[in-house]
Design an enzyme around this catalytic site. Structure first.
Site, mmCIF file in Angstrom:
data_model
loop_
_atom_site.group_PDB
_atom_site.id
_atom_site.type_symbol
_atom_site.label_atom_id
_atom_site.label_comp_id
_atom_site.label_asym_id
_atom_site.label_seq_id
_atom_site.Cartn_x
_atom_site.Cartn_y
_atom_site.Cartn_z
ATOM 1 N N GLY A 72 0.779 -1.227 0.000
ATOM 2 C CA GLY A 72 0.000 0.000 0.000
ATOM 3 C C GLY A 72 0.812 1.280 0.000
ATOM 4 N N GLY A 73 2.109 1.181 -0.100
ATOM 5 C CA GLY A 73 2.947 2.376 -0.047
ATOM 6 C C GLY A 73 2.672 3.337 -1.186
ATOM 7 C CB CYS B 146 11.173 -3.623 -7.123
ATOM 8 S SG CYS B 146 10.327 -5.139 -6.604
#
Length: 390
Positions: A220-221, A332
Protein backbone atom coordinates in the site's frame (compact mmCIF):
# COMPACT_ATOMS: atom_id res chain seq x y z
CA UNK A 1 33.90 -32.98 17.26
CA UNK A 2 30.36 -33.77 16.23
CA UNK A 3 27.33 -31.88 15.05
CA UNK A 4 25.17 -34.78 14.04
CA UNK A 5 22.05 -36.41 15.50
CA UNK A 6 20.16 -36.62 17.81
CA UNK A 7 18.12 -33.74 16.44
CA UNK A 8 17.55 -31.24 19.24
CA UNK A 9 15.10 -28.45 19.57
CA UNK A 10 16.28 -25.03 18.43
CA UNK A 11 17.56 -22.38 20.76
CA UNK A 12 14.82 -21.47 23.16
CA UNK A 13 13.33 -18.03 23.43
CA UNK A 14 12.69 -16.86 26.92
CA UNK A 15 11.11 -13.66 28.05
CA UNK A 16 13.88 -11.47 29.31
CA UNK A 17 13.85 -8.53 31.65
CA UNK A 18 15.42 -5.17 31.09
CA UNK A 19 18.85 -6.66 31.68
CA UNK A 20 18.77 -8.90 28.60
CA UNK A 21 22.11 -9.70 27.02
CA UNK A 22 23.67 -10.09 23.63
CA UNK A 23 23.76 -13.81 24.33
CA UNK A 24 19.97 -13.91 24.46
CA UNK A 25 19.78 -11.80 21.33
CA UNK A 26 21.91 -14.40 19.56
CA UNK A 27 19.54 -17.17 20.66
CA UNK A 28 16.59 -15.27 19.20
CA UNK A 29 18.56 -14.65 16.00
CA UNK A 30 19.41 -18.34 15.71
CA UNK A 31 15.75 -19.23 16.10
CA UNK A 32 14.87 -16.79 13.33
CA UNK A 33 17.48 -18.29 11.00
CA UNK A 34 16.03 -21.74 11.63
CA UNK A 35 12.53 -20.53 10.75
CA UNK A 36 13.78 -18.83 7.60
CA UNK A 37 15.55 -22.04 6.58
CA UNK A 38 12.22 -23.80 6.98
CA UNK A 39 10.53 -21.32 4.64
CA UNK A 40 9.50 -18.37 6.79
CA UNK A 41 9.95 -14.84 5.47
CA UNK A 42 12.52 -12.75 7.30
CA UNK A 43 10.33 -9.65 7.36
CA UNK A 44 7.56 -11.62 9.06
CA UNK A 45 9.45 -13.95 11.38
CA UNK A 46 11.74 -11.34 12.93
CA UNK A 47 8.92 -9.09 14.23
CA UNK A 48 7.01 -12.17 15.42
CA UNK A 49 9.95 -13.46 17.45
CA UNK A 50 10.81 -10.03 18.80
CA UNK A 51 7.22 -9.57 19.94
CA UNK A 52 7.59 -12.79 21.96
CA UNK A 53 10.61 -11.39 23.84
CA UNK A 54 11.30 -8.55 26.20
CA UNK A 55 14.63 -7.64 24.71
CA UNK A 56 15.89 -4.09 25.01
CA UNK A 57 15.76 -1.78 22.00
CA UNK A 58 19.50 -2.27 21.59
CA UNK A 59 19.19 -6.04 21.57
CA UNK A 60 16.22 -5.96 19.20
CA UNK A 61 18.30 -3.96 16.74
CA UNK A 62 21.14 -6.45 17.20
CA UNK A 63 18.82 -9.39 16.46
CA UNK A 64 17.63 -7.68 13.27
CA UNK A 65 21.20 -7.00 12.16
CA UNK A 66 22.27 -10.58 12.87
CA UNK A 67 19.32 -12.17 11.09
CA UNK A 68 19.25 -9.93 8.05
CA UNK A 69 23.03 -9.88 7.70
CA UNK A 70 23.52 -13.62 8.20
CA UNK A 71 20.71 -14.35 5.74
CA UNK A 72 22.08 -11.90 3.21
CA UNK A 73 25.61 -13.34 3.50
CA UNK A 74 24.49 -16.95 3.91
CA UNK A 75 26.54 -18.42 1.08
CA UNK A 76 29.70 -16.61 2.19
CA UNK A 77 29.17 -17.65 5.81
CA UNK A 78 28.61 -21.27 4.84
CA UNK A 79 31.83 -21.28 2.82
CA UNK A 80 33.76 -19.84 5.78
CA UNK A 81 32.40 -22.60 8.01
CA UNK A 82 32.40 -25.58 5.69
CA UNK A 83 36.17 -25.48 5.24
CA UNK A 84 36.44 -26.70 8.83
CA UNK A 85 33.69 -29.31 8.93
CA UNK A 86 33.68 -32.81 7.47
CA UNK A 87 30.06 -33.84 7.89
CA UNK A 88 26.51 -32.59 7.35
CA UNK A 89 25.34 -30.11 9.96
CA UNK A 90 22.04 -30.16 11.79
CA UNK A 91 20.01 -27.04 10.95
CA UNK A 92 20.27 -25.56 14.45
CA UNK A 93 24.03 -25.97 14.46
CA UNK A 94 24.27 -24.51 10.96
CA UNK A 95 22.25 -21.48 12.12
CA UNK A 96 24.57 -20.76 15.04
CA UNK A 97 27.68 -21.19 12.91
CA UNK A 98 26.31 -18.74 10.35
CA UNK A 99 25.75 -16.22 13.13
CA UNK A 100 29.29 -16.66 14.37
CA UNK A 101 30.87 -16.46 10.93
CA UNK A 102 28.85 -13.35 10.10
CA UNK A 103 30.02 -11.56 13.23
CA UNK A 104 33.63 -12.52 12.67
CA UNK A 105 33.88 -11.79 8.95
CA UNK A 106 31.39 -8.97 8.38
CA UNK A 107 30.79 -7.23 11.71
CA UNK A 108 34.45 -7.41 12.74
CA UNK A 109 33.38 -8.54 16.19
CA UNK A 110 36.49 -9.45 18.23
CA UNK A 111 36.91 -13.25 18.21
CA UNK A 112 36.87 -13.57 21.98
CA UNK A 113 33.46 -11.91 22.09
CA UNK A 114 31.92 -13.41 18.97
CA UNK A 115 32.98 -16.98 19.66
CA UNK A 116 32.14 -17.23 23.33
CA UNK A 117 28.76 -15.51 23.07
CA UNK A 118 27.76 -17.49 20.00
CA UNK A 119 28.81 -20.79 21.57
CA UNK A 120 26.51 -20.03 24.48
CA UNK A 121 23.58 -19.76 22.06
CA UNK A 122 24.37 -23.16 20.51
CA UNK A 123 22.66 -26.43 21.47
CA UNK A 124 24.52 -27.87 24.49
CA UNK A 125 25.53 -31.06 22.64
CA UNK A 126 27.28 -29.04 19.89
CA UNK A 127 29.01 -26.29 21.88
CA UNK A 128 32.43 -27.86 21.70
CA UNK A 129 32.09 -28.31 17.97
CA UNK A 130 30.84 -24.76 17.40
CA UNK A 131 33.65 -23.36 19.53
CA UNK A 132 36.31 -25.27 17.58
CA UNK A 133 34.92 -24.35 14.16
CA UNK A 134 34.47 -20.66 14.93
CA UNK A 135 37.98 -20.38 16.34
CA UNK A 136 39.30 -21.83 13.08
CA UNK A 137 37.14 -19.40 11.09
CA UNK A 138 38.50 -16.50 13.15
CA UNK A 139 42.07 -17.68 12.59
CA UNK A 140 41.65 -17.81 8.81
CA UNK A 141 40.50 -14.23 8.24
CA UNK A 142 40.60 -12.40 5.93
CA UNK A 143 39.61 -15.19 3.57
CA UNK A 144 40.70 -15.83 -0.02
CA UNK A 145 37.27 -16.21 -1.61
CA UNK A 146 36.98 -18.94 -4.25
CA UNK A 147 34.88 -16.85 -6.66
CA UNK A 148 32.91 -13.57 -6.85
CA UNK A 149 29.52 -15.22 -6.29
CA UNK A 150 30.68 -16.73 -3.00
CA UNK A 151 32.32 -13.50 -1.87
CA UNK A 152 29.21 -11.47 -2.71
CA UNK A 153 26.97 -14.25 -1.40
CA UNK A 154 24.52 -14.69 -4.27
CA UNK A 155 23.40 -17.73 -6.24
CA UNK A 156 25.52 -18.20 -9.36
CA UNK A 157 22.57 -17.60 -11.68
CA UNK A 158 21.84 -14.14 -10.28
CA UNK A 159 25.45 -13.05 -10.77
CA UNK A 160 25.46 -14.40 -14.32
CA UNK A 161 22.05 -12.92 -15.17
CA UNK A 162 22.82 -9.41 -13.95
CA UNK A 163 26.28 -9.47 -15.55
CA UNK A 164 24.62 -10.33 -18.86
CA UNK A 165 21.86 -7.72 -18.47
CA UNK A 166 23.78 -4.82 -16.86
CA UNK A 167 27.39 -5.50 -17.81
CA UNK A 168 29.97 -7.05 -15.51
CA UNK A 169 31.04 -3.86 -13.72
CA UNK A 170 27.56 -2.41 -13.20
CA UNK A 171 26.27 -5.78 -12.01
CA UNK A 172 29.09 -6.10 -9.48
CA UNK A 173 28.35 -2.60 -8.16
CA UNK A 174 24.64 -3.40 -7.90
CA UNK A 175 25.27 -6.67 -6.09
CA UNK A 176 27.68 -5.03 -3.66
CA UNK A 177 25.22 -2.21 -2.97
CA UNK A 178 22.46 -4.72 -2.25
CA UNK A 179 24.64 -6.22 0.49
CA UNK A 180 24.41 -2.93 2.36
CA UNK A 181 21.55 -2.64 4.83
CA UNK A 182 18.88 -0.25 3.53
CA UNK A 183 18.36 3.16 5.04
CA UNK A 184 15.02 4.17 6.52
CA UNK A 185 13.20 6.89 4.62
CA UNK A 186 10.07 8.36 6.15
CA UNK A 187 7.50 10.32 4.16
CA UNK A 188 5.79 13.46 5.48
CA UNK A 189 2.87 11.32 6.63
CA UNK A 190 5.14 9.00 8.62
CA UNK A 191 5.01 6.07 6.19
CA UNK A 192 8.41 4.38 5.76
CA UNK A 193 9.08 3.82 2.06
CA UNK A 194 12.19 3.62 -0.10
CA UNK A 195 12.87 6.76 -2.10
CA UNK A 196 12.71 4.88 -5.40
CA UNK A 197 9.16 3.74 -4.67
CA UNK A 198 8.25 7.30 -3.71
CA UNK A 199 9.61 8.49 -7.05
CA UNK A 200 7.53 5.90 -8.92
CA UNK A 201 4.37 7.03 -7.12
CA UNK A 202 5.20 10.65 -7.95
CA UNK A 203 5.82 9.73 -11.59
CA UNK A 204 2.23 8.48 -11.89
CA UNK A 205 1.24 12.13 -11.41
CA UNK A 206 -2.04 11.54 -9.57
CA UNK A 207 -3.83 14.74 -8.57
CA UNK A 208 -7.01 15.76 -6.76
CA UNK A 209 -10.18 14.96 -8.64
CA UNK A 210 -8.68 12.08 -10.61
CA UNK A 211 -9.45 8.37 -10.39
CA UNK A 212 -6.43 6.09 -10.11
CA UNK A 213 -6.22 2.29 -10.13
CA UNK A 214 -3.32 0.59 -8.36
CA UNK A 215 -3.66 -2.99 -9.54
CA UNK A 216 -1.04 -4.75 -7.38
CA UNK A 217 -1.16 -2.44 -4.43
CA UNK A 218 0.17 -4.41 -1.42
CA UNK A 219 1.49 -3.34 0.99
CA UNK A 220 0.00 0.00 0.00
CA UNK A 221 2.95 2.38 -0.05
CA UNK A 222 2.37 3.71 -3.54
CA UNK A 223 -1.44 3.73 -3.20
CA UNK A 224 -1.28 5.84 -0.05
CA UNK A 225 1.31 8.13 -1.64
CA UNK A 226 -1.20 8.88 -4.42
CA UNK A 227 -4.09 9.57 -2.07
CA UNK A 228 -4.50 13.17 -3.27
CA UNK A 229 -6.59 11.43 -5.93
CA UNK A 230 -9.23 8.75 -5.42
CA UNK A 231 -7.31 5.45 -5.52
CA UNK A 232 -8.79 1.99 -6.07
CA UNK A 233 -6.09 -0.18 -4.50
CA UNK A 234 -6.47 -3.86 -5.29
CA UNK A 235 -4.46 -7.00 -4.76
CA UNK A 236 -5.00 -10.70 -5.26
CA UNK A 237 -4.54 -12.37 -1.90
CA UNK A 238 -6.46 -11.68 1.27
CA UNK A 239 -3.46 -11.24 3.54
CA UNK A 240 -1.92 -8.79 1.08
CA UNK A 241 -5.18 -6.84 0.91
CA UNK A 242 -5.10 -6.78 4.70
CA UNK A 243 -1.70 -5.08 4.62
CA UNK A 244 -3.11 -2.33 2.40
CA UNK A 245 -6.12 -1.91 4.67
CA UNK A 246 -3.89 -1.61 7.74
CA UNK A 247 -1.85 1.15 6.15
CA UNK A 248 -4.92 3.01 4.88
CA UNK A 249 -6.46 2.90 8.36
CA UNK A 250 -3.23 3.90 10.06
CA UNK A 251 -2.87 6.93 7.79
CA UNK A 252 -6.61 7.71 8.15
CA UNK A 253 -7.16 8.03 4.43
CA UNK A 254 -10.69 8.22 3.04
CA UNK A 255 -9.69 8.46 -0.60
CA UNK A 256 -8.25 4.94 -0.93
CA UNK A 257 -10.70 2.09 -1.57
CA UNK A 258 -9.19 -1.34 -0.94
CA UNK A 259 -10.39 -4.20 -3.14
CA UNK A 260 -9.46 -7.88 -3.31
CA UNK A 261 -9.26 -8.73 -6.99
CA UNK A 262 -7.18 -10.48 -9.62
CA UNK A 263 -5.46 -7.74 -11.61
CA UNK A 264 -5.88 -9.82 -14.76
CA UNK A 265 -9.65 -9.56 -14.35
CA UNK A 266 -10.18 -6.26 -12.50
CA UNK A 267 -13.78 -5.51 -11.42
CA UNK A 268 -13.91 -2.09 -13.08
CA UNK A 269 -15.46 -0.72 -16.26
CA UNK A 270 -13.13 -0.24 -19.25
CA UNK A 271 -11.79 3.28 -19.56
CA UNK A 272 -12.87 4.26 -16.05
CA UNK A 273 -9.56 5.55 -14.68
CA UNK A 274 -7.49 8.64 -15.42
CA UNK A 275 -4.33 6.83 -14.39
CA UNK A 276 -3.45 3.19 -13.81
CA UNK A 277 -0.35 1.99 -11.96
CA UNK A 278 0.78 -1.57 -12.50
CA UNK A 279 3.57 -2.19 -10.00
CA UNK A 280 3.84 -5.71 -11.27
CA UNK A 281 4.90 -8.92 -9.52
CA UNK A 282 8.54 -9.44 -10.52
CA UNK A 283 11.73 -11.26 -9.64
CA UNK A 284 12.65 -8.53 -7.13
CA UNK A 285 16.33 -8.49 -8.05
CA UNK A 286 16.48 -4.75 -7.35
CA UNK A 287 15.41 -4.99 -3.72
CA UNK A 288 17.59 -7.80 -2.41
CA UNK A 289 19.08 -5.53 0.26
CA UNK A 290 15.61 -5.09 1.74
CA UNK A 291 14.53 -8.73 1.34
CA UNK A 292 17.59 -10.71 2.40
CA UNK A 293 15.98 -14.12 1.97
CA UNK A 294 14.62 -13.40 -1.51
CA UNK A 295 17.91 -14.18 -3.21
CA UNK A 296 17.63 -17.76 -1.96
CA UNK A 297 13.96 -18.15 -2.99
CA UNK A 298 13.77 -16.85 -6.54
CA UNK A 299 14.80 -19.26 -9.30
CA UNK A 300 16.03 -18.42 -12.78
CA UNK A 301 13.00 -20.07 -14.39
CA UNK A 302 10.66 -17.87 -12.37
CA UNK A 303 11.48 -14.89 -14.58
CA UNK A 304 9.87 -16.44 -17.67
CA UNK A 305 6.71 -17.19 -15.68
CA UNK A 306 6.64 -13.67 -14.29
CA UNK A 307 6.99 -12.10 -17.74
CA UNK A 308 3.86 -13.98 -18.86
CA UNK A 309 2.00 -12.69 -15.80
CA UNK A 310 3.24 -9.13 -16.36
CA UNK A 311 1.91 -9.17 -19.93
CA UNK A 312 -1.50 -10.47 -18.80
CA UNK A 313 -1.72 -7.75 -16.17
CA UNK A 314 -0.74 -5.08 -18.67
CA UNK A 315 -3.41 -6.19 -21.14
CA UNK A 316 -5.99 -5.70 -18.40
CA UNK A 317 -4.46 -2.42 -17.24
CA UNK A 318 -4.55 -0.87 -20.72
CA UNK A 319 -8.31 -1.47 -20.92
CA UNK A 320 -8.90 0.47 -17.70
CA UNK A 321 -7.26 3.70 -18.89
CA UNK A 322 -9.62 6.34 -20.31
CA UNK A 323 -8.73 7.98 -23.62
CA UNK A 324 -6.00 10.50 -22.89
CA UNK A 325 -5.20 8.78 -19.60
CA UNK A 326 -1.89 7.38 -18.38
CA UNK A 327 -0.59 3.88 -17.73
CA UNK A 328 2.55 3.43 -15.59
CA UNK A 329 4.34 0.09 -15.45
CA UNK A 330 6.96 -0.46 -12.76
CA UNK A 331 8.98 -3.37 -11.35
CA UNK A 332 11.56 -3.60 -8.59
CA UNK A 333 13.98 -5.70 -10.58
CA UNK A 334 16.95 -5.25 -12.91
CA UNK A 335 16.46 -7.95 -15.57
CA UNK A 336 16.04 -6.89 -19.19
CA UNK A 337 13.25 -9.42 -19.69
CA UNK A 338 11.08 -7.62 -17.14
CA UNK A 339 11.98 -4.11 -18.27
CA UNK A 340 13.18 -3.55 -21.85
CA UNK A 341 11.56 -6.82 -22.93
CA UNK A 342 8.20 -5.70 -21.57
CA UNK A 343 8.62 -2.30 -23.23
CA UNK A 344 9.26 -3.98 -26.61
CA UNK A 345 6.26 -6.28 -26.12
CA UNK A 346 4.03 -3.31 -25.28
CA UNK A 347 5.16 -1.45 -28.39
CA UNK A 348 4.08 -4.43 -30.46
CA UNK A 349 0.91 -5.44 -28.56
CA UNK A 350 -0.39 -1.89 -27.88
CA UNK A 351 1.23 0.29 -30.56
CA UNK A 352 -1.10 3.27 -30.06
CA UNK A 353 0.20 3.95 -26.54
CA UNK A 354 2.54 6.95 -26.61
CA UNK A 355 5.55 7.07 -24.28
CA UNK A 356 5.80 9.77 -21.63
CA UNK A 357 9.13 11.45 -20.82
CA UNK A 358 10.98 9.11 -18.44
CA UNK A 359 12.29 10.21 -15.02
CA UNK A 360 15.57 12.09 -15.07
CA UNK A 361 18.90 11.22 -13.40
CA UNK A 362 19.79 9.28 -11.36
CA UNK A 363 17.35 7.24 -13.45
CA UNK A 364 18.94 6.17 -16.74
CA UNK A 365 17.01 5.74 -20.00
CA UNK A 366 16.21 2.17 -20.97
CA UNK A 367 14.02 1.71 -24.02
CA UNK A 368 11.14 4.17 -23.70
CA UNK A 369 11.32 4.02 -19.90
CA UNK A 370 14.06 4.37 -17.31
CA UNK A 371 16.01 2.18 -14.91
CA UNK A 372 17.33 3.09 -11.48
CA UNK A 373 20.33 1.04 -10.38
CA UNK A 374 20.82 0.51 -6.63
CA UNK A 375 24.28 2.08 -6.72
CA UNK A 376 23.07 5.24 -8.46
CA UNK A 377 21.52 6.81 -5.36
CA UNK A 378 21.59 4.14 -2.66
CA UNK A 379 17.96 3.21 -3.28
CA UNK A 380 16.16 0.10 -4.43
CA UNK A 381 16.68 -0.83 -8.07
CA UNK A 382 13.65 -0.26 -10.30
CA UNK A 383 12.33 0.18 -13.82
CA UNK A 384 9.44 2.46 -14.79
CA UNK A 385 7.65 3.15 -18.07
CA UNK A 386 4.89 5.71 -18.57
CA UNK A 387 2.48 5.59 -21.56
CA UNK A 388 -0.47 7.74 -22.61
CA UNK A 389 -3.56 6.29 -24.25
CA UNK A 390 -4.71 8.15 -27.40
Amino acid sequence: MTASTPRPSGPSIRRQGAGSTDQNARAVAAQALLRIDEGAYANLVVPELLDACDLSARDRAFVTELVYGSTRMRRACDWLVDRFTDRPLDPDVRAVLRLGAYQLAFLQTPPHAAVSATVSAAPPRARGFVNAVLRKVAGALPPRWPDPATKLSYPDWIVRRLAADLGVDAAAEALEQMNVAPTVTERDDGYVQDEASQQVAAYVGASAGERVADLCAAPGGKATAMAAAFVAASDLLGFRVGLVQQNVRRLRLDTVAVVQADGRRPPYRPGSFDRVLLDAPCSGLGVLRRRPDARWRIEADDIDRLVVLQRQLLDAAVDLVRPGGVLVYSVCTLTLAESLGIDEWLADAHPTLAPLPPPVAPWEPLGRGARLLPQAAGTDGMYVLGLRKP
